[in-house]
Design a protein around this motif. Structure first.
Motif, PDB file in Angstrom:
ATOM      1  N   PHE A   1      85.157  62.887  25.445  1.00 56.95           N
ATOM      2  CA  PHE A   1      84.956  64.077  26.246  1.00 56.95           C
ATOM      3  C   PHE A   1      83.566  64.061  26.880  1.00 56.95           C
ATOM      4  O   PHE A   1      83.375  64.449  28.030  1.00 56.95           O
ATOM      5  CB  PHE A   1      85.130  65.314  25.361  1.00 56.95           C
ATOM      6  N   LEU A   2      82.587  63.573  26.093  1.00 59.49           N
ATOM      7  CA  LEU A   2      81.222  63.514  26.596  1.00 59.49           C
ATOM      8  C   LEU A   2      81.145  62.616  27.831  1.00 59.49           C
ATOM      9  O   LEU A   2      80.471  62.944  28.817  1.00 59.49           O
ATOM     10  CB  LEU A   2      80.318  62.956  25.493  1.00 59.49           C
TER      11      LEU A   2
ATOM     12  N   LEU B   1      83.490  61.975  29.965  1.00 62.78           N
ATOM     13  CA  LEU B   1      84.091  62.659  31.100  1.00 62.78           C
ATOM     14  C   LEU B   1      83.174  63.766  31.594  1.00 62.78           C
ATOM     15  O   LEU B   1      83.062  64.022  32.800  1.00 62.78           O
ATOM     16  CB  LEU B   1      85.456  63.225  30.703  1.00 62.78           C
TER      17      LEU B   1
ATOM     18  N   GLN C   1      80.665  63.162  34.154  1.00 65.39           N
ATOM     19  CA  GLN C   1      81.207  63.134  35.500  1.00 65.39           C
ATOM     20  C   GLN C   1      81.185  64.521  36.138  1.00 65.39           C
ATOM     21  O   GLN C   1      81.352  64.655  37.340  1.00 65.39           O
ATOM     22  CB  GLN C   1      82.648  62.617  35.407  1.00 65.39           C
ATOM     23  N   MET C   2      80.992  65.535  35.303  1.00 65.63           N
ATOM     24  CA  MET C   2      81.122  66.904  35.811  1.00 65.63           C
ATOM     25  C   MET C   2      79.840  67.474  36.369  1.00 65.63           C
ATOM     26  O   MET C   2      79.859  68.501  37.029  1.00 65.63           O
ATOM     27  CB  MET C   2      81.581  67.815  34.678  1.00 65.63           C
ATOM     28  N   LEU C   3      78.719  66.866  36.037  1.00 68.07           N
ATOM     29  CA  LEU C   3      77.458  67.399  36.546  1.00 68.07           C
ATOM     30  C   LEU C   3      77.511  67.429  38.068  1.00 68.07           C
ATOM     31  O   LEU C   3      77.838  66.435  38.700  1.00 68.07           O
ATOM     32  CB  LEU C   3      76.297  66.506  36.092  1.00 68.07           C
ATOM     33  N   PRO C   4      77.206  68.575  38.669  1.00 71.01           N
ATOM     34  CA  PRO C   4      77.240  68.623  40.123  1.00 71.01           C
ATOM     35  C   PRO C   4      76.174  67.695  40.703  1.00 71.01           C
ATOM     36  O   PRO C   4      74.985  67.825  40.357  1.00 71.01           O
ATOM     37  CB  PRO C   4      76.932  70.086  40.453  1.00 71.01           C
ATOM     38  N   PRO C   5      76.559  66.748  41.546  1.00 68.97           N
ATOM     39  CA  PRO C   5      75.588  65.787  42.073  1.00 68.97           C
ATOM     40  C   PRO C   5      74.395  66.475  42.713  1.00 68.97           C
ATOM     41  O   PRO C   5      73.257  66.014  42.595  1.00 68.97           O
ATOM     42  CB  PRO C   5      76.389  65.009  43.119  1.00 68.97           C
ATOM     43  N   VAL C   6      74.671  67.624  43.358  1.00 69.80           N
ATOM     44  CA  VAL C   6      73.583  68.286  44.067  1.00 69.80           C
ATOM     45  C   VAL C   6      72.470  68.709  43.103  1.00 69.80           C
ATOM     46  O   VAL C   6      71.313  68.811  43.473  1.00 69.80           O
ATOM     47  CB  VAL C   6      74.138  69.483  44.880  1.00 69.80           C
ATOM     48  N   ALA C   7      72.850  68.935  41.833  1.00 68.16           N
ATOM     49  CA  ALA C   7      71.837  69.322  40.852  1.00 68.16           C
ATOM     50  C   ALA C   7      71.039  68.113  40.376  1.00 68.16           C
ATOM     51  O   ALA C   7      70.004  68.253  39.733  1.00 68.16           O
ATOM     52  CB  ALA C   7      72.514  69.983  39.657  1.00 68.16           C
TER      53      ALA C   7
END
Lengths: 265, 379, 265, 379
Positions: free
Chosen positions: C99-100, C102, C105-111
């Protein structure tokens, strides 16, 4: 002794991975003025979150993001499912067809932004959530179709044959058997599509206005004009990830619950 | 309730050697027949074609005398039990069994009554609320059967339904399927590659190879009169012994001569085989036709150089060669008779059920038919 | 009659899908002045391509994109392979570990853009291809690991056991058996990583300078200041997709060639 | 070249019922033994533990008298043939077979010579350049075998190596494996769930169930003296008939009484069974111990209500019930004897090889041992 060294190395690696996200969480929960302090936790404060939801209208952006991401998935999934199923079961278009689907994924998004803007403007859908939702749905379809194709290929054709001799049409077999059995796959694809839409920045920047901005656009706005407001950015990042984590955990359980096939083994 | 007839049916997959060619066969109403053949022989393709799950390339399929080539599977009212069982994983046992009736719009009480009846018949009543994933292999098999029975179809098509069960369960289900057929009286086609199933379950066997129908008939008749060396080898374990040699004239009779043995042809077959005198032939005799002692007029002594002994418990299989011959021969003897590898033993071949095949295409050379051994009962 | 209607509908759908890319190709091959003409093919000209490679220095950007995309894949693949294998075979970290991966992959690229900029600046790697390559490699690792995990799970553990009884260590079994057998999977993952890096815009915009720009940044620059130069944009899009198509066709053949497992069926 | 010994070996998978418990066994140098049991009984786990591919939870594994618990698989010098064959798909046949020697750093000429020798032995010479995907199932099986042989290991561990072959090929490979073992003389452990393989291939069988070792011994001895009802049922097809009833005293002897039959206990067993007189027992008799005619002193007539007849060709299996009894009984008779379902027939049970089991745990009640039938040769 050798084992001790090994374990120390492993813990170091774990720390390297886990510390940055934890530090983001920490920074979001201390006052902006102490954000750059080297203390582990100088003071607890929700001021960053309050500021985001008050002054920065993050509530609206949050809602926008949810509407757009959810909407695009809801629109894209049926098309992607039909497409993926056609490729998986009927070999529609053969190998070239599959390649075409993948190649849609290769178009550089930056080359699509302005055409999309032009089309939406002619339909008076710029600065609107509807327009962005449609664009995201279109971007999601080939990718989701590709994923679902793999999933449908894993469903034994026997199941459909059984349904068809049991009295359904081919369409009925798809609707009553393949779709319910594929729920975990649909859910996984849906979450991936949701994440992609949720995080997308380029199209959101060009196609939305100040009231229809999404979270990534809002996050970007915190990082530009008056320098980086690191506390608020941290809080924004935490907020941005939150629904994804919730969705994934839910979905994960759903996937693991495992509708394993009732056939052999 | 249904006769099934195939007329010149072919199914060709483009760019593939698989498929079936020019199949003519008919199954009478209420009959239990077996499609037997090695994997890839086209027997499952044929089954799916009858069910309407595959379109055929040429020919006609008739159910009850009507051509159904373009009738949808659901309108053929035929039930299929798949090798994988193909249970709907998202439904419990009750829902799996009720699915067919619900699709046909039967009233709820009728569905419930019929499902209960079938569940009772198959001993599934305590499992009605379980999902397929919570069932054992044997239970899944029963649910698949129950799902087929509930719909009261015109015919059952069973595609290797026992091949995923362990030996003991398979033996039980063999009997149970026969019992069910006797009870329900529905036309049944059972596809298998297992010769024990073929011998014991059906009224007739259809033996297939490479997409063609090789031989058909009641099991014991096919066993007693194989049409060619393929059937002779496939329908028994150990397979029929096949030895190459030459038919020669000896006095006023005929004999089969091979390295290490000279076997007199029984008088009854002399006329039939006369035309082959002097020519090379393949001699066939089943392993159970070797005996430890002479057994009637047509017994011929043979010397077997034993190479291996398989002691199965109830019987011993001796494997060896006739002196100097290249082909291995196996003899099935009682558990009271054995030998050591390396020994030479004298056995007596009962030649009454012998066969000759042509060396070119392996076809049996016609001779007066042997009656199946079945009903020659003697205490 | 019914069939005729059906087929007409299908051809219409095909045309709807195929016309836009074909029109882009057509536009790239006519002079800029006739780009908006409604004629199917008013005049053939390579002027757009000549202009891109001459005046617009597309040759450099092309090379930059290749270096960055290829480099990031070459760096990311070994890490992703090791990670994916560990998850697949040893259940490292269990479900939470997966899960970690995956969730990375969820971090918003813009951040992540500005932090990345800050880090690279402290290392004096902004406006450099090296910096962008490293960032892309980091972004690629979790995604590629996730894909390879699925692939490794499909390799029967028997193969490794056989190698280990045959005289290799566990590492030797991975190196000599698992990796060669996984070549198609590695290739597929590599191509996906290449596509993602090739098309990436946001990080490229922030982290590169005028000499180190990549194709998406160059494409964007054609669409801004002096209005949209549609002929050149079309030519640029064609150029941008070209290597992806070449790579995919090559890889596709490689995947299809099929090192099917030598075990049962 | 190697003896293998297991002392109190356990392998427990956390949170799972699978695994093995307290296994004690020893395999002598050069012996061919069989691990037999239903799927999930732990036999493959045991095999992998011996190969070093799974670490054991408790106990010791000894090869040639040395504890190898922590020795890596590659240092145990044992070859494993897997059920899936596990051929390296990216290597051709030659490379597959040479891999083990190359890993051990043998010189090139030696590798080539040994691979050629093994290929010759197994008839693989024309296939050396092929990839595994271009081979048939039987050829893959041979390559897997060849890969094991080339390395000249101390012992061979075979994990259901024949289960993916069709019936005819399986019968051939049975013989070939035995022949290879005789030629190479290496300690061999063959894991299977097939009772025919178990009976015919090994010097000794180890029968496992639910992770425990139930019985061990030479095949025919285990066949003649099953330790409990599980072994009695598992080691034959059809399984041994087991009928519940009661041991009663009749005159000065004992008899087994059940619904529909009263069977005198042979005099030789009376002393052994005396303690069970008056108690409920399970009576066991194999299907081949029923005969159509009286057969010696200990024959007892029985009336069988026939329910089904399985005509296998070489023999007929009659399945039915003793009058009024709930348990089905199967009798294996010659192909010359048959009956119709519904008929009542008189059969004669040869009671010499009978067994009694306790109803509580199914263990055999000790009695003078029956000698295995094997070497009582009479023409």
């Amino acid at each position: 002794m050798r084992h001790f060294g090994l374990h120390a190395g492993l813990w170091l690696a774990v720390a390297l991975i886990l510390l940055p996200p934890l530090w983001v969480l920490r920074t979001s929960l201390v006052p902006e003025s102490m954000a750059y302090s080297t203390d582990v936790f100088p003071a607890f404060s929700l001021e960053n979150y309050q500021s985001l939801f008050g002054q920065k209208r993050f509530g609206t952006f949050y809602l926008n993001s949810i509407i757009v991401a959810l909407g695009s998935v809801i629109i894209a999934l049926p098309f992607a499912a039909a497409m993926g199923y056609a490729f998986a079961r009927f070999q529609t278009g053969g190998r070239f067809g599959r390649f075409l689907v993948l190649s849609l994924q290769m178009l550089p998004p930056v080359a699509l932004v302005l055409p999309a803007f032009a089309i939406l403007r002619s339909m008076e859908l710029t600065q609107s959530l509807t327009g962005l939702t449609i664009v995201y749905a279109a971007l999601n379809i080939p990718f989701l179709a590709w994923i679902l194709m793999g999933f449908f290929e894993g469903i034994p054709v026997d199941l459909e044959w059984a349904a068809m001799t049991d009295g359904t049409t081919a369409w009925g077999a798809f609707w009553r058997i393949v779709l319910p059995v594929s729920l975990p796959g649909l859910a996984a694809a849906g979450v991936l599509g949701f994440i992609l839409s949720w995080n997308e920045f380029l199209f959101a920047l060009v196609l939305t206005g100040s009231k229809t901005a999404t979270i990534p656009v809002a996050l970007a706005s915190l990082q530009t004009s008056n320098g980086i407001q690191i506390g608020k950015v941290s809080a924004g990042v935490v907020l941005a990830i939150l629904p994804l984590i919730i969705a994934s955990r839910f979905i994960q359980r759903f996937i693991v619950q495992g509708l394993t096939f009732g056939s052999v083994k | 309730m249904a006769s099934i007839e195939l007329r010149q049916v072919s199914k060709i997959y483009p760019g593939s050697a698989a498929g079936v060619k020019d199949i003519d066969l008919s199954v009478a109403d209420g009959e239990f027949v077996i499609f037997l053949g090695p994997s890839g022989c086209g027997k499952s393709t044929l089954l799916r074609s009858i069910a309407g799950l595959e379109s055929i390339t040429a020919g006609d399929i008739l159910i009850n005398g009507e051509i159904v080539n373009h009738v949808a599977p659901r309108d053929r009212n035929i039930a299929v039990v798949f090798q994988s069982y193909a249970l709907y994983p998202h439904m419990n046992v009750w829902q799996n069994m009720a699915f067919g009736l619900r699709m046909r719009g039967s009233p709820a009480e009728e569905i419930d009554a019929k499902v209960k009846e079938a569940a009772e018949l198959l001993g599934l009543t305590p499992l009605m609320q379980r999902r397929p994933s919570a069932l054992s292999g044997g239970q899944r098999q029963r649910v698949a059967l129950g799902r087929a029975i509930v719909r009261d179809p015109q015919a059952f098509l069973l595609d290797e339904p026992l091949s995923n069960l362990d030996a003991q369960l398979r033996a039980e289900m063999r009997l149970e399927l026969v019992r069910l057929h006797r009870k329900l009286g529905r036309t049944t086609i059972h596809v298998t590659h297992d010769q024990v199933e073929a011998m014991t379950m059906g009224d007739r066997i259809f033996i297939m190879k490479d997409g063609r129908l090789i031989q058909q008939g009641p099991p014991l008749e096919v066993y007693a009169n194989p049409a060619d060396t393929f059937v002779a080898g496939f329908l028994a374990s150990p397979p029929m012994n096949l030895v190459s040699g030459r038919l020669v004239e000896v006095g006023d009779g005929l004999a089969f001569r091979t390295d290490g043995a000279m076997l007199p042809i029984p008088a009854a077959f002399r006329a039939a085989y006369a035309a082959w005198a002097g020519k090379p032939v393949i001699f066939g005799l089943r392993s159970e036709d070797f005996h430890a002692a002479p057994n009637g007029d047509s017994s011929a002594p043979l010397t077997l150089q034993v190479e291996a002994v398989e002691a199965l418990g109830p019987e011993n299989i001796l494997i060896g060669r006739l002196a100097g011959a290249p082909t291995q021969v196996s003899a099935r003897l009682s558990r009271h008779y054995s030998a050591q590898p390396g020994e030479s033993v004298t056995l007596y071949a009962d030649l009454t059920p012998m066969h000759l095949f042509t060396p070119e295409d392996g076809k049996a050379i016609p001779r007066p038919r042997a009656a199946p051994a079945l009903l020659r009962r003697h205490a």
